[in-house]
Scaffold this active site. Sequence first.
Site, PDB file in Angstrom:
ATOM      1  N   HIS A 107       4.331   4.663   1.146  1.00  0.00           N
ATOM      2  CA  HIS A 107       3.951   4.403   2.532  1.00  0.00           C
ATOM      3  C   HIS A 107       3.608   2.937   2.768  1.00  0.00           C
ATOM      4  O   HIS A 107       3.047   2.255   1.916  1.00  0.00           O
ATOM      5  CB  HIS A 107       2.763   5.274   2.927  1.00  0.00           C
ATOM      6  CG  HIS A 107       1.562   5.084   2.041  1.00  0.00           C
ATOM      7  ND1 HIS A 107       0.594   4.142   2.295  1.00  0.00           N
ATOM      8  CD2 HIS A 107       1.184   5.705   0.902  1.00  0.00           C
ATOM      9  CE1 HIS A 107      -0.335   4.195   1.366  1.00  0.00           C
ATOM     10  NE2 HIS A 107      -0.001   5.141   0.501  1.00  0.00           N
ATOM     11  N   ASP A 108       3.984   2.463   3.946  1.00  0.00           N
ATOM     12  CA  ASP A 108       3.590   1.143   4.453  1.00  0.00           C
ATOM     13  C   ASP A 108       4.208  -0.026   3.695  1.00  0.00           C
ATOM     14  O   ASP A 108       3.766  -1.160   3.845  1.00  0.00           O
ATOM     15  CB  ASP A 108       2.060   0.983   4.472  1.00  0.00           C
ATOM     16  CG  ASP A 108       1.380   2.062   5.292  1.00  0.00           C
ATOM     17  OD1 ASP A 108       1.552   2.054   6.520  1.00  0.00           O
ATOM     18  OD2 ASP A 108       0.709   2.930   4.702  1.00  0.00           O
TER      19      ASP A 108
ATOM     20  N   GLY B 195       1.929   2.074  -2.357  1.00  0.00           N
ATOM     21  CA  GLY B 195       1.727   1.831  -0.941  1.00  0.00           C
ATOM     22  C   GLY B 195       1.351   0.401  -0.615  1.00  0.00           C
ATOM     23  O   GLY B 195       0.729  -0.304  -1.417  1.00  0.00           O
TER      24      GLY B 195
END
Length: 256
Positions: free
Chosen positions: A119-120, A137
């Site tokens: 994520h991200d 992440g």
Amino acid sequence: MIHPTAIIDPKADLAADVEVGPYSVIGPDVTIGAGTVIGPHVVIKGPTRIGANNRIFQFASVGEDCQDKKYQGEPTRLEVGDGNVIREHVTIHRGTVQDQGLTRIGNNNLLMATVHVAHDCMIGNDNIFANATGIAGHVHIGDNVILGGMTGIHQFCHIGSYAMSAGCSLIVKDVPAYVMVGGNPSSARSMNFEGMRRRGWDSEVINRLRKAFKMVYRQGMTLEQALAELDPEAGQCDKLKLFVDSLRDSTRGITR
């Protein structure tokens, strides 16, 4: 060009020439651009936007909910650019509201089998991530980066453009532009000077980067001292400026 066993949500938006293989599942809020080929048994979940001329191989999972325990089902996004190759069993997760709510992959990247992009993450263009690379992440990766197989990158690290890692490297700090790292934990070994020559870079530029690497890594200077020496030259050479900027922008400390 869509196999009859594929399941396409009515709220997905696929360009007219997109190919979808057997048993693939494409959910709502997914947009896929022209010329993209989706292999068999691929799962794509939205909100996700995939650009043109990508190829996604079998058993990849693209745009799934992230594995962050703080995630509570918010409508975060994934954006994938054009011309990427996403091989078997690759997993790419959407963002979290604790960051920008977005995971982004640029153009012309090769993600080999079983790569994980968490994520991200913000990933640039023309990168190669070899098999089983794990990117945690909030990691930022520039352009033309090569990550050796089974490289692991700690969350929040920044990997500068043209950097390289050896296979099985564990990266726990930022890697400046051009720098080659290896080991567990990773240490800086050199810059990819041979790659620079193959790209046709001017010998004067390569020599400036060689001098800069020695100044930061071999002469016992603090980072602040090295930056003070390099700043005047960086204004005269864009490629050296990229190196200097990646040093100055480091938030986790640089890989030594």
